[in-house]
Design a protein around this motif. Structure first.
Motif, mmCIF file in Angstrom:
data_model
loop_
_atom_site.group_PDB
_atom_site.id
_atom_site.type_symbol
_atom_site.label_atom_id
_atom_site.label_comp_id
_atom_site.label_asym_id
_atom_site.label_seq_id
_atom_site.Cartn_x
_atom_site.Cartn_y
_atom_site.Cartn_z
ATOM 1 N N MET A 117 0.450 -1.151 -0.373
ATOM 2 C CA MET A 117 -0.371 -0.085 0.433
ATOM 3 C C MET A 117 0.831 1.215 0.011
ATOM 4 O O MET A 117 0.602 2.027 -0.249
ATOM 5 C CB MET A 117 -0.795 -0.185 1.290
ATOM 6 N N ARG A 118 2.122 1.320 0.752
ATOM 7 C CA ARG A 118 2.888 2.024 1.213
ATOM 8 C C ARG A 118 3.653 2.162 -0.592
ATOM 9 O O ARG A 118 3.448 3.922 -1.663
ATOM 10 C CB ARG A 118 3.763 2.283 1.658
ATOM 11 N N ARG A 119 3.779 1.864 -1.444
ATOM 12 C CA ARG A 119 4.111 1.898 -2.417
ATOM 13 C C ARG A 119 3.512 2.820 -3.160
ATOM 14 O O ARG A 119 3.888 2.985 -4.310
ATOM 15 C CB ARG A 119 4.602 0.718 -2.884
ATOM 16 N N SER A 120 2.313 2.055 -3.626
ATOM 17 C CA SER A 120 1.099 2.108 -4.629
ATOM 18 C C SER A 120 0.936 4.814 -4.230
ATOM 19 O O SER A 120 0.815 4.828 -4.681
ATOM 20 C CB SER A 120 -0.134 1.859 -4.257
ATOM 21 N N ALA A 156 3.174 5.884 -2.645
ATOM 22 C CA ALA A 156 4.517 6.430 -3.436
ATOM 23 C C ALA A 156 4.419 7.150 -4.573
ATOM 24 O O ALA A 156 4.519 7.725 -5.852
ATOM 25 C CB ALA A 156 5.577 6.202 -3.301
ATOM 26 N N CYS A 157 3.687 5.565 -5.443
ATOM 27 C CA CYS A 157 3.717 5.678 -6.823
ATOM 28 C C CYS A 157 2.687 7.226 -7.184
ATOM 29 O O CYS A 157 2.471 7.655 -8.091
ATOM 30 C CB CYS A 157 3.137 4.668 -7.695
ATOM 31 N N MET A 204 4.267 10.228 -7.291
ATOM 32 C CA MET A 204 5.138 10.318 -8.490
ATOM 33 C C MET A 204 3.701 11.622 -9.575
ATOM 34 O O MET A 204 4.317 12.430 -10.451
ATOM 35 C CB MET A 204 5.268 9.240 -8.784
ATOM 36 N N LEU A 205 2.916 10.562 -9.861
ATOM 37 C CA LEU A 205 1.856 10.744 -10.309
ATOM 38 C C LEU A 205 1.025 12.322 -9.616
ATOM 39 O O LEU A 205 1.206 13.586 -10.838
ATOM 40 C CB LEU A 205 0.732 10.151 -10.790
ATOM 41 N N LEU A 227 3.077 14.468 -8.810
ATOM 42 C CA LEU A 227 4.275 15.784 -9.207
ATOM 43 C C LEU A 227 4.248 15.536 -10.750
ATOM 44 O O LEU A 227 3.780 16.580 -10.784
ATOM 45 C CB LEU A 227 5.368 15.232 -8.682
ATOM 46 N N LEU A 228 3.284 14.831 -11.286
ATOM 47 C CA LEU A 228 3.785 14.834 -13.006
ATOM 48 C C LEU A 228 2.140 16.018 -12.973
ATOM 49 O O LEU A 228 2.595 16.772 -13.908
ATOM 50 C CB LEU A 228 3.514 13.814 -13.208
ATOM 51 N N HIS A 254 -2.486 -4.660 -5.218
ATOM 52 C CA HIS A 254 -2.010 -3.902 -4.812
ATOM 53 C C HIS A 254 -0.837 -2.876 -5.070
ATOM 54 O O HIS A 254 -0.321 -1.762 -5.268
ATOM 55 C CB HIS A 254 -2.423 -3.307 -3.111
ATOM 56 N N PRO A 262 0.151 0.454 -9.127
ATOM 57 C CA PRO A 262 0.930 1.244 -9.678
ATOM 58 C C PRO A 262 1.859 1.244 -11.327
ATOM 59 O O PRO A 262 2.619 1.665 -11.772
ATOM 60 C CB PRO A 262 2.457 2.200 -8.584
ATOM 61 N N LEU A 269 11.264 5.379 -10.260
ATOM 62 C CA LEU A 269 10.778 6.586 -9.205
ATOM 63 C C LEU A 269 11.500 7.443 -9.213
ATOM 64 O O LEU A 269 11.397 8.622 -9.203
ATOM 65 C CB LEU A 269 9.974 5.758 -8.079
ATOM 66 N N VAL A 314 11.461 11.865 -9.909
ATOM 67 C CA VAL A 314 10.995 12.804 -8.754
ATOM 68 C C VAL A 314 12.200 13.959 -9.410
ATOM 69 O O VAL A 314 12.219 15.226 -9.364
ATOM 70 C CB VAL A 314 11.418 11.795 -7.145
ATOM 71 N N ILE A 319 11.197 16.093 -12.673
ATOM 72 C CA ILE A 319 10.005 16.530 -12.355
ATOM 73 C C ILE A 319 10.028 17.761 -11.342
ATOM 74 O O ILE A 319 10.078 18.578 -11.917
ATOM 75 C CB ILE A 319 9.282 15.235 -12.981
ATOM 76 N N ALA A 341 8.651 20.982 -11.875
ATOM 77 C CA ALA A 341 7.789 20.907 -11.413
ATOM 78 C C ALA A 341 7.901 22.725 -10.892
ATOM 79 O O ALA A 341 6.586 23.900 -10.764
ATOM 80 C CB ALA A 341 6.875 20.146 -10.636
ATOM 81 N N ARG A 364 11.202 9.650 4.329
ATOM 82 C CA ARG A 364 11.120 8.238 4.271
ATOM 83 C C ARG A 364 12.450 7.582 4.069
ATOM 84 O O ARG A 364 13.101 7.380 2.541
ATOM 85 C CB ARG A 364 10.785 8.041 2.899
ATOM 86 N N LEU A 383 11.647 6.259 -1.851
ATOM 87 C CA LEU A 383 10.468 5.935 -2.080
ATOM 88 C C LEU A 383 9.624 4.653 -2.297
ATOM 89 O O LEU A 383 8.385 4.375 -1.527
ATOM 90 C CB LEU A 383 9.973 6.850 -3.030
ATOM 91 N N TRP A 384 10.966 3.231 -2.625
ATOM 92 C CA TRP A 384 10.390 2.638 -2.776
ATOM 93 C C TRP A 384 10.857 1.504 -2.597
ATOM 94 O O TRP A 384 12.255 1.111 -3.449
ATOM 95 C CB TRP A 384 9.829 2.510 -4.551
#
Lengths: 374, 180, 337, 299
Positions: A1-4, A6-7, A10-11, A13-14, C12, C16, C267, C271, C274, C278, C301, C305-306
């Motif tokens: 869940m934490r990874r999603s 994080a993702c 990122m989105l 940010l985009l 899950h 992503p 990722l 970051v 971007i 941004a 973190r 991040l991952w």
């Protein structure tokens, strides 16, 4: 869940990036101004962006161009090749009709290829490395002189006016300074009875140049010519005096900044600086300086007038051609005839270089740049 | 590895954060040939080897009795099991000589008995086992030949029962019997 | 780096991944040239991050001069194409060979050093390469190499932002698959073992210096490939693109993303590229915000991040080897080298 | 001969700055194994704070150059020291056990300081007051100013003071204990955080001294001034053996002299290459630097 999560971050940010990219395509005519706003050259970039804004505001006050308002879009290129290319794409995305600006040659050269591919006119204000226009791009122009025009002038001044027989040249290994140093070197080596005794570079960002100057001192040159930028130039002039290096000290046009004098203090007295005439020494520029001071409450930088002219040349071309079409603007700029700007009359040659650039030499006297021999 | 000798450490040195099976697979390193390109491209050779390595790994895990723990982290194993895993990793290198450095230290009697039994099976599979140990129950229970060192000097060599009777060994272990 | 079995991705984690794939495909179709250019830059940093990840993430060697290999790749392609009119695709093996050689040259004498000393030596190497490129005439001096032709496939010239994006994507995918395979291979296990416990790895038949050197060489080759692509993307390269800051930026990509983790590298690259873009709208405070952002990200973190299992392993391995060493010092025992 | 001597003087001046900054790197590294990337920017902050002080004193009509300089030095050193502690508290303390993440945090700290100065002060170069002339002891052709002598002597005194502090006081002993084994030190009742904070304080103080001296000697400061010097000072610290105080001093002076000689007898363009090649050669021959003690390998 934490990874999603994080993702998703990122989105997130985009999304703003995407929103920024899609600038509103209004009825304004946009002029792109890529300048260094971060890093060591941020001050120069700031002066340049302010001059561009001033030019746009003045045209707008007179009703804009083709009945449309003018908008300056400036982005930070950090004087870096990679960032300048990204900034170039960003300017194109913003829908600029033409680009006027750039400071460092090393950033302007890669960006010019992007502008070329897009068919957008690029009028460089301060990038003087010969290679910028030697690439043969029909869309690239510049209002500043070329290093290989200033080089022979500087060599001639050192040899004829200062009667130098032994000459030392110091640059800082940036594209601009090396270009100017190479051009001067070639001219010095081509002159009879003159000897180039020293040719080497300092590292930008350093403060102690006593080692290289000690070596110069041992070679007893009549004139030492420094072609880099003023932050190091002021320090070199100071340490030149402190170490008691014989002969005269002369610097290239990136040193005609008041900070050069304040840095070097008393040591700046009697230093020569080759340059295109500063705005205050051109009758054409007098009113520009007043207007700039009034608008920004500070003195213009050494390249402000050039940027003001670069923007004006573009706007003049749009006005003459009656179209804000990118391709039309390129042709119209090439056809510029005797445009009278703040830095004098502007004409372009086949390569896009400014015709008949005037160089003069300043001498620092009483803490001021005074035209030499006037 | 050329000489085909493998060892374990006095203080157990596993890869504690890797899985049990990965620990053994690392022992198979010297017995596989896949090179850089094979690894980059996962060529048929690489795939064949990986399959073989997997089988071999499980064979050794079963041999030491850890087949049920293959997917656990090595650090999660009990002390005796960690020692078995270390032996399995050493065995995976296909040694002719296996050196065990104080394998029984820190073990409880049940674990020691299991160790003796395991070492016996290793010996029976044709691998020479050299082990350094001062726990007499383990030493006497399994050794074919014993060399006794006292401060680096060899003081005795021979079969277990001969050693047990050797006065110099007894002296080294228990001290001199002071004649009263 | 699950070596033995591969499990299907749970839902899950699938979401992503699907989002990234959609974004990667959608960008060149719907994005503006600027966004595509930014996307292409992200791809360059993914390649660089994956390469450095082999050195730092897999083999555990801190490298502060990684931009040197990037530079060697870029200059090889640039010079061969401009001076000798070699086709882009033929410059790739040349860049690969040259970067591999330079990896050996810098790796051989230094790999026995402690990691922090290795860091400064690689830093020095990076500076040497950059200064040499600035000073030599054949590299074009400070002006660098400009007018590099675009890559071509048959008669197709890859010059539009879209074409460059797809070329970069192809390169990045190759590099991605390569490093994924490496992790799940005999080499990956060898690196893992060395990083966890060098002595134990040696006991298991792994020769640490060889595998460290190999990590160096492979990392260098990855950077060389990224450099080749960078040269045809930018069409003009100069030494200012290969500074110490560049090396640090690439290092940030992998640490920010989570060391050793492939999704983390992707990722992290996104970051690092971007975030400043941004922030471009904020001009003056851009770099300040970036700096503060880095600190905040790390505080929130610290594992990236991952993170991957490897990242955590490295951390624990450090703690472990410290504890062990401390115990040995306390006991007055010599430290095994 | 004259030239060699002159280059030696040049090298010693640059070396004094390198050494002062290298001490901060080496102390922090010795104690928490962090390459403190922001240390160069701490040095820049010290220079800017000093300049603010001069400006303030000028407003108060305090003109005596010696008095203003002493005040500027003391206040700048104190404030910069606290800035270093603040940096540690915010950006490093929570990350002490995440070795690579703390490195990124340090880079973030470096950018924050640089662009903080950029925004607070100026994107341009700022100029220090020209307080001390270039008069110096008369030594024939040798160009040397009293300011150079003062810089050299005072930095040696500061380094000596630091050495005494580390080796002869209680806090110094705590620092050394911490450098060897943090957990053991904690068990012995040492307040680990306080000791680390004082290390940051001391290192930052020395950097601030170097910063103000840079302003006075070279007259020009800028928000990016810490980057290159920081890099060199870090190199010097490693050259001498990182974590070792006399090593940092030796490394700093050695690097300064090497650079001067390389620029004087070879080429200024290649001097950094010469410096780095010598560094690599030394590290290959002596993997722990010139005075480095055997430190525990961390993998």
């Amino acid at each position: 869940m934490r990874r999603s999560l994080a993702c998703l971050a990122m989105l997130a940010l985009l999304v703003p990036a995407a929103a920024l990219g899609v600038g509103a395509q209004g009825a304004t005519v946009k002029i792109g101004v890529p300048v260094p706003l971060s890093g060591g050259n941020a001050k120069m970039g700031d002066d340049i962006a302010k001059a561009a804004t001033l030019a746009a505001e003045e045209w707008n006050a007179k009703g804009g161009v083709l009945g449309r308002k003018i908008e300056i879009v400036s982005f930070d290129d950090a004087c870096d090749a990679q960032q300048s290319v990204t900034a170039a794409h960003k300017l194109l995305d913003a829908g600029v009709a033409a680009v006027a600006g750039g400071y460092c040659s090393s950033a302007a050269i890669p960006a010019s290829a992007v502008y070329h591919d897009a068919g957008v006119a690029f009028v460089a204000d301060a990038s003087s490395n010969p290679k910028l226009t030697d690439q043969g791009f029909e869309n690239v122009f510049r209002v500043i002189g070329r290093d290989d025009q200033q080089g022979p002038y500087a060599a001639g001044f050192m040899i004829k006016t200062l009667k130098g027989k032994k000459i030392a040249i110091v640059h800082d290994n940036t594209a601009y300074a090396k270009g100017l140093a190479d051009a001067t070197k070639a001219a010095v080596e081509g002159a009879a009875g003159v000897q180039l005794v020293f040719f080497d570079a300092v590292t930008p960002g350093e403060k102690d140049f006593s080692a290289i100057l000690t070596k110069v001192k041992s070679l007893k040159p009549d004139v030492t010519y420094y072609t880099g930028y003023y932050p190091e130039g002021g320090l070199i002039a100071k340490q030149f005096k402190e170490l008691g290096v014989p002969g005269k000290f002369m610097a290239g046009d990136a040193n005609n900044d008041p900070t050069f004098i304040s840095e070097a203090g008393n040591a700046s007295e009697g230093v020569f600086v080759t340059s295109t005439p500063l705005p205050q020494d051109q009758t054409t520029a007098k009113s520009f300086i007043d207007r700039y001071k009034k608008r920004w409450n500070q003195d213009p930088g050494p390249y402000s007038a050039l940027e003001y002219d670069a923007v004006s040349v573009v706007l003049d071309a749009i006005k003459r051609s009656g179209s804000a079409d990118r391709g039309t603007i390129v042709k119209a700029i090439a056809a510029t005839k005797g445009y009278s700007g703040a830095t004098g009359t502007i004409n372009f040659d086949m390569k896009g270089d400014r015709k008949s650039v005037l160089y003069i030499t300043y001498i620092i006297k009483g803490g001021k740049f005074v035209p030499y021999g006037m | 590895m050329k000489r085909r000798i493998a060892r374990t450490f006095q203080m157990i040195r596993l890869f504690p954060d890797l899985d049990v099976d990965e620990n053994v697979m690392i022992g198979l390193h010297g017995r596989t040939r896949a090179g850089t390109l094979d690894s980059l491209l996962h060529t048929p050779l690489h795939r064949r080897e990986e399959a073989w390595a997997r089988d071999e790994t499980y064979r050794w895990l079963a041999f030491v009795g850890l087949e049920g723990r293959a997917r656990s982290r090595a650090r999660e194993l009990a002390y005796g099991d960690q020692r078995r895993l270390e032996i399995a990793r050493a065995l995976a290198t296909a040694p002719r000589l296996l050196i065990l450095d104080e394998p029984a230290s820190g073990m409880n009697p049940a674990e020691k008995a299991g160790l003796v039994q395991l070492v016996g099976r290793i010996r029976d599979s044709g691998i020479t086992v050299l082990f350094i140990e001062h726990d007499m129950s383990v030493v006497m229970g399994i050794s074919d030949r014993i060399i006794v060192l006292d401060y680096g000097v060899q003081i005795a060599e021979g079969a277990p029962d001969a050693i047990q009777r050797d006065p110099r060994v007894i002296e080294a272990y228990l001290g001199r019997e002071d004649p009263e | 780096m699950k070596a033995l079995t591969t499990q299907p991705l749970p839902f899950h984690r699938l979401v992503p991944v699907a989002a990234v794939v959609l974004l990667a495909i959608g960008l060149p179709i719907f994005g503006t040239p600027y966004l595509i250019d930014v996307g292409t830059l992200v791809l360059v940093y993914i390649m660089l991050g994956l390469g450095l990840n082999i050195v730092v993430g897999y083999a555990g060697l801190l490298d502060l001069g990684y931009a040197a290999f990037f530079a060697i790749g870029a200059y090889t392609t640039g010079l061969l194409m401009v001076r000798y009119h070699v086709a882009f695709w033929l410059t790739l093996p040349a860049a690969g060979i040259l970067t591999a050689l330079s990896g050996i040259v810098i790796g051989t004498p230094t790999l026995r050093m402690r990691s922090d000393y290795l860091a400064i030596v690689t830093l020095g190497f990076g500076e040497i390469v950059r200064i040499a490129a600035t000073n030599f005439t054949f590299t074009g001096g400070p002006e660098g190499v400009y007018g590099i032709p675009h890559a071509t496939i048959g008669r197709l010239v890859l010059r539009s932002p879209q074409a460059l994006y797809w070329l970069g994507m192809a390169f990045a995918l190759v590099v991605l698959v390569g490093s994924y395979n490496l992790a799940r291979s005999r080499l990956g296990r060898a690196w893992l073992a060395i990083r966890e416990d060098e002595a134990a790895a040696q006991a298991a038949g792994i020769y640490p210096v060889y595998y460290k050197l190999l990590a160096y060489v492979l990392g260098a080759v990855f950077a060389g490939v990224a450099g080749s692509f960078f040269a045809v993307k930018l069409t003009a390269i100069n030494p200012s693109s290969f500074t110490f800051i560049q090396s640090v930026t690439i290092l940030m990509v992998i640490i920010l993303g989570g060391m050793g983790s492939l999704p983390g590298v992707i990722l992290g690259a996104a970051v690092i590229i971007i975030l400043p873009e941004a922030l471009r709208a904020f001009d003056r405070v851009r770099m300040l915000a970036f700096g503060v952002g880095l600190i905040v990200l790390m505080l929130l973190r610290p594992q990236g991040l991952w993170p991957s299992r490897i990242g955590q392993i490295v951390k624990r391995a450090v703690a472990l080897s410290e504890a062990r060493a401390a115990a040995e010092i306390a006991a007055g025992a010599p430290t095994p080298e | 001969m004259d030239i060699a001597l002159q280059q030696l003087v040049n090298g010693l001046t640059v070396g004094a700055f390198y050494a002062l900054i290298a001490l901060g790197y080496t102390m922090v590294y010795g104690i928490i194994r962090l390459i403190n990337f922001a240390h160069g920017d701490i040095y820049a902050a010290g220079a800017f704070l000093g300049l603010s002080l001069y400006a303030l004193l000028a407003l108060l009509h305090i003109q005596n150059p010696v008095l203003t300089t002493l005040l500027a030095l003391v206040v700048s050193m104190g404030c910069t020291g606290l800035l270093g502690v603040l940096l540690y508290r915010i950006a490093y303390r929570p990350l002490l056990h995440a070795r690579l993440s703390i490195l990124i945090s340090a880079i973030g700290g470096s950018l924050t300081l640089e662009y903080g100065l950029f925004l607070i002060y100026s994107p341009s170069f700022l100029v220090y007051p020209h307080l001390f002339g270039r008069a110096g002891p008369a030594l024939g052709d040798l160009a040397i100013s009293w300011l150079q002598v003062i810089i050299f002597v005072s930095s040696l005194l500061l380094m000596a003071a630091l050495y005494v502090l580390v080796h002869r006081t209680k806090i110094g002993m705590a620092m050394r204990a911490l450098a060897i084994n943090q957990d053991a030190a904690r068990l012995m009742g040492i307040d680990v955080n306080r000791v680390i904070a004082s290390t940051f304080f001391l290192g930052s103080t020395l950097a601030a001294f170097a910063g103000v001296m840079t302003g006075l000697y070279y007259s020009q400061i800028s928000f990016l001034m810490g980057f290159l010097v920081g890099l060199k000072a870090f190199t010097a610290a490693v050259l001498g053996g990182i974590g070792n105080i006399p090593g940092a001093v030796l490394g700093g002076f050695l690097l300064g002299i090497l650079e001067s000689l390389a620029a004087g007898y070879f080429s200024s363009r290649w001097k950094d290459v010469v410096a780095f090649v010598i560094l690599i050669v030394i590290l290959v021959a002596r993997p722990r630097g010139l005075l480095g003690e055997r430190v525990v390998e961390r993998m």
